[in-house]
Enzyme design. Structure first.
Site, PDB file in Angstrom:
ATOM      1  N   GLY A 131       0.813  -1.209   0.000  1.00  0.00           N
ATOM      2  CA  GLY A 131       0.000   0.000   0.000  1.00  0.00           C
ATOM      3  C   GLY A 131       0.842   1.252   0.000  1.00  0.00           C
ATOM      4  O   GLY A 131       1.283   1.727  -1.051  1.00  0.00           O
ATOM      5  N   CYS A 132       1.083   1.784   1.187  1.00  0.00           N
ATOM      6  CA  CYS A 132       1.762   3.072   1.326  1.00  0.00           C
ATOM      7  C   CYS A 132       3.190   3.066   0.793  1.00  0.00           C
ATOM      8  O   CYS A 132       3.620   4.023   0.148  1.00  0.00           O
ATOM      9  CB  CYS A 132       1.748   3.513   2.790  1.00  0.00           C
ATOM     10  SG  CYS A 132       0.078   3.775   3.428  1.00  0.00           S
ATOM     11  N   VAL A 133       3.922   1.997   1.048  1.00  0.00           N
ATOM     12  CA  VAL A 133       5.320   1.942   0.589  1.00  0.00           C
ATOM     13  C   VAL A 133       5.375   1.943  -0.936  1.00  0.00           C
ATOM     14  O   VAL A 133       6.109   2.727  -1.542  1.00  0.00           O
ATOM     15  CB  VAL A 133       6.040   0.717   1.183  1.00  0.00           C
ATOM     16  CG1 VAL A 133       7.413   0.527   0.559  1.00  0.00           C
ATOM     17  CG2 VAL A 133       6.140   0.840   2.698  1.00  0.00           C
ATOM     18  N   THR A 179       4.187   5.344  -2.378  1.00  0.00           N
ATOM     19  CA  THR A 179       5.191   6.393  -2.186  1.00  0.00           C
ATOM     20  C   THR A 179       6.380   6.181  -3.117  1.00  0.00           C
ATOM     21  O   THR A 179       6.884   7.135  -3.723  1.00  0.00           O
ATOM     22  CB  THR A 179       5.634   6.454  -0.721  1.00  0.00           C
ATOM     23  OG1 THR A 179       4.492   6.795   0.084  1.00  0.00           O
ATOM     24  CG2 THR A 179       6.744   7.467  -0.506  1.00  0.00           C
TER      25      THR A 179
END
Length: 96
Positions: A35-37, A40
């Site tokens: 998700g976030c990793v 980003t």
């Protein structure tokens, strides 16, 4: 900087801040890899930065999903480095 979405870039001034401070490479850690990793790292690459995901500094609920996303990041988006390599990089990095 507070983020409200998976990518640390979306809806924040992160890209402008990094550009103003002449940053070209990001060391990325966090949760979750899928998700976030990943979001980003992808946005970092799309903004012209070199994303380096620190392997021991990320994780996910499912080890197979984690491994698959590290594989994709390594082959499509940026780099995945073990913590030992990151530590060596930081020891010799020139800080202006």
């Amino acid at each position: 900087m507070t983020k409200h979405y998976p990518s640390a870039f979306f809806g924040t001034a992160l890209a402008a801040y990094l550009t103003a401070n002449r940053v070209d490479t990001l060391l990325i850690g966090g949760l979750t890899t899928s998700g976030c990793v990943r979001a980003t790292a992808l946005d970092a690459m799309q903004h012209g930065f070199v994303p380096v995901v620190v392997e021991e500094a990320v994780g996910d609920r499912d080890p197979d999903v984690h491994a698959a996303n590290l594989f994709d990041i390594r082959h499509k988006i940026g780099e995945v480095w073990p913590l030992e390599r990151v530590t060596g990089y930081l020891e010799v990095a020139r800080w202006d």
